[in-house]
Design a protein around this motif. Structure first.
Motif, PDB file in Angstrom:
ATOM      1  N   PRO A   7       0.833  -1.085   0.003  1.00 20.73           N
ATOM      2  CA  PRO A   7       0.010  -0.003   0.001  1.00 20.73           C
ATOM      3  C   PRO A   7       0.737   1.143  -0.057  1.00 20.73           C
ATOM      4  CG  PRO A   7      -0.626  -1.479   1.516  1.00 20.73           C
ATOM      5  CD  PRO A   7       0.693  -2.186   1.209  1.00 20.73           C
ATOM      6  N   GLN A  45      -8.332   4.874   1.235  1.00 22.05           N
ATOM      7  CA  GLN A  45      -7.389   4.044   1.919  1.00 22.05           C
ATOM      8  C   GLN A  45      -7.624   2.639   1.405  1.00 22.05           C
ATOM      9  OE1 GLN A  45      -8.447   3.523   6.154  1.00 22.05           O
ATOM     10  NE2 GLN A  45      -8.297   5.848   6.270  1.00 22.05           N
ATOM     11  N   HIS A  46      -6.253   2.112   1.217  1.00 21.80           N
ATOM     12  CA  HIS A  46      -6.096   0.737   0.241  1.00 21.80           C
ATOM     13  C   HIS A  46      -6.297   0.705  -0.930  1.00 21.80           C
ATOM     14  CE1 HIS A  46      -6.775  -0.203   4.589  1.00 21.80           C
ATOM     15  NE2 HIS A  46      -8.201   0.230   4.512  1.00 21.80           N
ATOM     16  N   THR A  47      -6.306   1.615  -1.690  1.00 22.40           N
ATOM     17  CA  THR A  47      -6.369   1.552  -3.065  1.00 22.40           C
ATOM     18  C   THR A  47      -5.132   2.083  -3.895  1.00 22.40           C
ATOM     19  OG1 THR A  47      -7.675   3.778  -3.349  1.00 22.40           O
ATOM     20  CG2 THR A  47      -9.105   1.573  -3.146  1.00 22.40           C
ATOM     21  N   THR A  98      -8.877  -3.988  -5.380  1.00 21.89           N
ATOM     22  CA  THR A  98      -9.396  -3.146  -4.163  1.00 21.89           C
ATOM     23  C   THR A  98     -10.900  -2.226  -4.366  1.00 21.89           C
ATOM     24  OG1 THR A  98      -8.007  -1.218  -4.605  1.00 21.89           O
ATOM     25  CG2 THR A  98      -7.321  -2.985  -3.228  1.00 21.89           C
ATOM     26  N   GLU A 102     -14.514  -2.770  -2.855  1.00 20.93           N
ATOM     27  CA  GLU A 102     -15.304  -1.964  -2.273  1.00 20.93           C
ATOM     28  C   GLU A 102     -16.683  -1.560  -2.927  1.00 20.93           C
ATOM     29  OE1 GLU A 102     -13.185   1.666  -0.856  1.00 20.93           O
ATOM     30  OE2 GLU A 102     -11.424   0.421  -0.402  1.00 20.93           O
TER      31      GLU A 102
END
Length: 140
Positions: A7, A45-47, A98, A102
């Motif tokens: 990340p 977050q997280h992408t 990711t 989502e």
């Protein structure tokens, strides 16, 4: 070529910004300041991800996020000596996975009109040019 994908974190900003600066077709502006990228990473977050070599140096980066309905990719870059090894494709795959996790099912990438290499890269990955759209922006 050995590398890891992790990340994106703000601690890597200097290396990421240098990579973007060194990469043709990656336009930078006030939206790419450390404060702006830090805010972007908090909201998305997280992408976004980086690829690092075995010495832990950033050799690739992708900035990706979404607005709740659509995903957006900006600033995909791989350092020149590490291109054509699949790193860019792996970064894209990771970001798209990711987004899908989502519940984001559509993603747009922004490329400069004269970035022929970028256009070829994205077309090979199954992306298509949206000729019916124009992008407009304004510094506020």
């Amino acid at each position: 070529m050995d590398y890891t994908i992790a990340p994106m974190i703000i601690a890597d900003y200097d290396e990421i910004y240098q990579l973007w600066s060194d990469t043709e077709g990656v336009p930078l502006n006030v939206s790419d300041s450390i404060a702006s990228i830090e805010k972007y990473l908090r909201r998305n977050q997280h992408t976004s991800f980086v690829a690092k070599d075995m010495r832990n140096r950033v050799i690739g980066a992708i900035l990706c996020g979404h607005d709740g309905a659509r995903g957006y990719i900006r600033h995909l870059a791989v350092s020149a000596p590490h291109r054509n090894n699949g790193i860019g494709g792996k970064l894209v795959e990771k970001s798209l996975a990711t987004l899908k996790a989502e519940s984001i099912h559509k993603c747009t990438v922004f490329i400069l009109v004269d970035n022929e290499g970028g256009e070829i890269f994205w077309e090979k990955g199954g992306w298509h040019l949206r000729s019916e759209l124009k992008a407009m922006s304004k510094i506020i």
